[in-house]
Design a protein around this motif. Structure first.
Motif, PDB file in Angstrom:
ATOM      1  N   THR A 229       0.823  -1.214   0.000  1.00  0.00           N
ATOM      2  CA  THR A 229       0.000   0.000   0.000  1.00  0.00           C
ATOM      3  C   THR A 229       0.856   1.262   0.000  1.00  0.00           C
ATOM      4  N   GLY A 230       2.159   1.098   0.195  1.00  0.00           N
ATOM      5  CA  GLY A 230       3.027   2.263   0.336  1.00  0.00           C
ATOM      6  C   GLY A 230       3.251   2.631   1.793  1.00  0.00           C
ATOM      7  N   ALA A 231       2.695   1.823   2.704  1.00  0.00           N
ATOM      8  CA  ALA A 231       2.835   2.112   4.131  1.00  0.00           C
ATOM      9  C   ALA A 231       4.293   1.952   4.580  1.00  0.00           C
ATOM     10  N   HIS A 232       4.665   2.731   5.599  1.00  0.00           N
ATOM     11  CA  HIS A 232       6.008   2.583   6.184  1.00  0.00           C
ATOM     12  C   HIS A 232       6.027   1.424   7.173  1.00  0.00           C
ATOM     13  N   LYS A 233       4.873   1.187   7.810  1.00  0.00           N
ATOM     14  CA  LYS A 233       4.769   0.068   8.753  1.00  0.00           C
ATOM     15  C   LYS A 233       3.483  -0.712   8.478  1.00  0.00           C
ATOM     16  N   ASN A 234       3.616  -2.033   8.503  1.00  0.00           N
ATOM     17  CA  ASN A 234       2.450  -2.904   8.376  1.00  0.00           C
ATOM     18  C   ASN A 234       2.170  -3.551   9.718  1.00  0.00           C
ATOM     19  N   VAL A 235       0.955  -3.407  10.183  1.00  0.00           N
ATOM     20  CA  VAL A 235       0.583  -4.028  11.452  1.00  0.00           C
ATOM     21  C   VAL A 235      -0.701  -4.829  11.249  1.00  0.00           C
ATOM     22  N   MET A 236      -0.869  -5.856  12.058  1.00  0.00           N
ATOM     23  CA  MET A 236      -2.062  -6.692  11.898  1.00  0.00           C
ATOM     24  C   MET A 236      -2.633  -7.063  13.249  1.00  0.00           C
ATOM     25  N   ILE A 237      -3.886  -7.455  13.225  1.00  0.00           N
ATOM     26  CA  ILE A 237      -4.547  -7.926  14.440  1.00  0.00           C
ATOM     27  C   ILE A 237      -4.968  -9.373  14.231  1.00  0.00           C
ATOM     28  N   LEU A 238      -4.714 -10.188  15.253  1.00  0.00           N
ATOM     29  CA  LEU A 238      -5.374 -11.487  15.344  1.00  0.00           C
ATOM     30  C   LEU A 238      -6.148 -11.430  16.655  1.00  0.00           C
ATOM     31  N   SER A 239      -7.430 -11.745  16.627  1.00  0.00           N
ATOM     32  CA  SER A 239      -8.165 -11.685  17.883  1.00  0.00           C
ATOM     33  C   SER A 239      -8.334 -13.094  18.431  1.00  0.00           C
ATOM     34  N   VAL A 240      -8.399 -13.169  19.745  1.00  0.00           N
ATOM     35  CA  VAL A 240      -8.430 -14.467  20.431  1.00  0.00           C
ATOM     36  C   VAL A 240      -9.496 -15.426  19.871  1.00  0.00           C
ATOM     37  N   PRO A 241     -10.734 -14.948  19.618  1.00  0.00           N
ATOM     38  CA  PRO A 241     -11.743 -15.906  19.121  1.00  0.00           C
ATOM     39  C   PRO A 241     -11.415 -16.539  17.765  1.00  0.00           C
ATOM     40  N   GLU A 242     -10.481 -15.940  17.014  1.00  0.00           N
ATOM     41  CA  GLU A 242     -10.135 -16.520  15.706  1.00  0.00           C
ATOM     42  C   GLU A 242      -9.279 -17.781  15.831  1.00  0.00           C
ATOM     43  N   GLY A 243      -8.582 -17.913  16.949  1.00  0.00           N
ATOM     44  CA  GLY A 243      -7.791 -19.127  17.163  1.00  0.00           C
ATOM     45  C   GLY A 243      -6.310 -18.940  16.912  1.00  0.00           C
ATOM     46  N   ASP A 244      -5.513 -19.818  17.551  1.00  0.00           N
ATOM     47  CA  ASP A 244      -4.052 -19.687  17.495  1.00  0.00           C
ATOM     48  C   ASP A 244      -3.445 -20.369  16.267  1.00  0.00           C
ATOM     49  N   ASP A 245      -4.300 -20.951  15.406  1.00  0.00           N
ATOM     50  CA  ASP A 245      -3.757 -21.658  14.235  1.00  0.00           C
ATOM     51  C   ASP A 245      -3.646 -20.774  12.995  1.00  0.00           C
ATOM     52  N   LYS A 246      -4.034 -19.521  13.092  1.00  0.00           N
ATOM     53  CA  LYS A 246      -4.077 -18.675  11.896  1.00  0.00           C
ATOM     54  C   LYS A 246      -2.721 -18.477  11.202  1.00  0.00           C
ATOM     55  N   PRO A 247      -1.596 -18.426  11.950  1.00  0.00           N
ATOM     56  CA  PRO A 247      -0.310 -18.306  11.233  1.00  0.00           C
ATOM     57  C   PRO A 247      -0.046 -19.498  10.312  1.00  0.00           C
ATOM     58  N   LEU A 248      -0.637 -20.641  10.628  1.00  0.00           N
ATOM     59  CA  LEU A 248      -0.444 -21.820   9.774  1.00  0.00           C
ATOM     60  C   LEU A 248      -1.236 -21.674   8.484  1.00  0.00           C
ATOM     61  N   LYS A 249      -2.374 -20.980   8.585  1.00  0.00           N
ATOM     62  CA  LYS A 249      -3.246 -20.852   7.417  1.00  0.00           C
ATOM     63  C   LYS A 249      -2.932 -19.642   6.553  1.00  0.00           C
ATOM     64  N   TYR A 250      -2.430 -18.591   7.180  1.00  0.00           N
ATOM     65  CA  TYR A 250      -2.163 -17.353   6.440  1.00  0.00           C
ATOM     66  C   TYR A 250      -0.730 -16.880   6.681  1.00  0.00           C
ATOM     67  N   PRO A 251       0.255 -17.727   6.363  1.00  0.00           N
ATOM     68  CA  PRO A 251       1.635 -17.382   6.726  1.00  0.00           C
ATOM     69  C   PRO A 251       2.131 -16.081   6.100  1.00  0.00           C
ATOM     70  N   LEU A 252       1.668 -15.767   4.901  1.00  0.00           N
ATOM     71  CA  LEU A 252       2.200 -14.572   4.241  1.00  0.00           C
ATOM     72  C   LEU A 252       1.906 -13.320   5.060  1.00  0.00           C
ATOM     73  N   MET A 253       0.665 -13.185   5.505  1.00  0.00           N
ATOM     74  CA  MET A 253       0.288 -12.006   6.283  1.00  0.00           C
ATOM     75  C   MET A 253       1.184 -11.858   7.510  1.00  0.00           C
ATOM     76  N   PHE A 254       1.400 -12.965   8.226  1.00  0.00           N
ATOM     77  CA  PHE A 254       2.212 -12.891   9.435  1.00  0.00           C
ATOM     78  C   PHE A 254       3.676 -12.595   9.109  1.00  0.00           C
ATOM     79  N   SER A 255       4.111 -12.992   7.911  1.00  0.00           N
ATOM     80  CA  SER A 255       5.539 -12.778   7.639  1.00  0.00           C
ATOM     81  C   SER A 255       5.846 -11.373   7.129  1.00  0.00           C
ATOM     82  N   ILE A 256       4.837 -10.622   6.696  1.00  0.00           N
ATOM     83  CA  ILE A 256       5.152  -9.274   6.187  1.00  0.00           C
ATOM     84  C   ILE A 256       4.929  -8.156   7.205  1.00  0.00           C
TER      85      ILE A 256
END
Ligand SMILES: Nc1nc2c(ncn2[C@@H]2O[C@H](COP(=O)(O)OP(=O)(O)OP(=O)(O)O)[C@@H](O)[C@H]2O)c(=O)[nH]1
Ligand SMILES: [Mg+2]
Ligand SMILES: [Zn+2]
Lengths: 116, 224
Positions: free
Chosen positions: B133-160
């Motif tokens: 997007t041209g942002a200087h910083k990328n930040v994301m939210i994972l909320s507790v009800p979504e579960g702790d397995d999300k990095p396994l399913k969406y690794p790209l988001m967590f890695s950027i």
């Protein structure tokens, strides 16, 4: 999902190259897409067929090569390939460290195309 | 087939977006406006976090917000109710913001001479990860009800991302969310990411976020 904007870019690039090469018809497009991409080959083809209707790229086949996900070890800097399913569970093959940084796996690249 | 030729193309499909994003970063650097791109699934707490942030920065950091919503303007209205410049981008059904759309939002905010602009991206853990997007910083939210397995399913988001919020920690007691497994999974993909446990409901962890953010803004201004 974002097939549409991706396919739009692909089509623009393809038509531009077809024109500068005086092609009458595009037969196939050879691409590289990283394994981290969620976009499926079938869907990309369907969207491409839809958007390319009435252009000289109509009927062209997308030939998609899936390129590997590469990580670089945080400890010893060795780079290694992983599958999508291993991404939450990394292990450096050289030193066993479980932390790494993403080197590649999210690319979208057009290599070449066949034209008539 | 007669006369079939193979021609070289050698082009990045997203090159236009990448170029536009780099231009945004450059331009905002000159203007000393830091751009932060906030991403998450629908309902993880993006708007709630932005409202908390605006309250905490009030009077010290001049902030504006770019809201991306597929149809509605509810999020932008909540922000505007705080007296904060807010731009609603109609994404027209798009699943993410690209650099061209962000440019439109930025143009509409130029007159305010801001220190910080926060983008609330479209609620989705897949597509926004692929478009700079041209942002200087990328930040994301994972909320507790979504579960702790999300990095396994969406690794790209967590890695950027530069920072990850674990939001809705007030739900922890009610859930089987495994915080240490989550941290392990995320750090394995992205060892340098900052992980903050927060609750936009109780305000827990917000102070830590504000101090991270102010530190980044300082560093940005000094061109570090
Ligand atoms: N219990 C609890 N609820 C929260 C917390 N943060 C947000 N919520 C609630 O979660 C719901 C969604 O929050 P929003 O801030 O609208 O989430 P969003 O990510 O902006 O949602 P979209 O823009 O629709 O994708 C609202 O009802 C919030 O009040 C939290 O930390 N704890
Ligand atoms: Mg919202
Ligand atoms: Zn190693």
């Amino acid at each position: 999902m974002h097939e549409l904007p991706i396919i739009e870019s692909i089509l623009n690039i393809v038509l531009k190259h077809a024109q500068t090469n005086n092609a009458r018809k595009v037969i196939s497009v050879h691409m590289e897409i990283g394994k981290l991409s969620e976009l499926e080959d079938d869907w990309l083809q369907r969207y491409f067929d839809y958007l390319s209707k009435g252009t000289i790229a109509e009927g062209a086949k997308l030939k998609i090569e899936r390129t590997p996900i590469m990580m670089q070890c945080d400890a010893c800097s060795v780079s290694y390939e992983v599958e999508m399913s291993q991404m939450g569970n990394l292990l450096c093959p050289a030193c066993g460290t479980n932390r790494g940084k993403l080197l590649s796996g999210k690319n979208y690249y057009i290599k070449s195309m066949e034209v008539q | 087939m007669a006369g079939v030729r193979l021609i070289d193309v050698k082009e990045e499909i997203l090159a236009d977006n990448t170029k536009q994003a780099a231009a945004i970063r450059e331009d905002l650097r000159r203007k000393k406006t830091m751009l932060v791109n906030l991403m998450s699934s629908p309902g993880s707490g993006k708007t709630s976090l932005i409202l908390r942030t605006l309250d905490a920065l009030k009077g010290s950091i001049k902030t504006g917000v770019i809201e991306a919503d597929i149809e509605s303007t509810v999020d932008a209205e909540k922000v505007a109710a705080r007296g904060i410049p807010a731009i609603q981008l109609r994404t027209g059904g798009f699943c993410h913001l690209d650099a061209t759309m962000v440019t439109q939002g930025l143009n509409a905010l130029t007159e305010h001479d801001l220190d910080l602009i926060i983008i609330e991206n479209v609620g989705n853990l897949v597509c926004p990860a692929e478009f700079d997007t041209g942002a200087h910083k990328n930040v994301m939210i994972l909320s507790v009800p979504e579960g702790d397995d999300k990095p396994l399913k969406y690794p790209l988001m967590f890695s950027i991302c530069d920072l990850l919020f674990i939001n809705k920690v007030d739900y922890l007691a009610l859930s089987d969310f495994d915080m240490s497994a989550l941290r392990q999974r995320v750090l394995s993909l992205n060892p340098r990411i900052v992980i903050l446990e927060v609750s936009c409901k109780t305000g827990e962890g917000i102070e830590a976020w504000i101090s991270w953010l102010k530190g980044e803004i300082d560093a940005f201004r000094q061109n570090k």
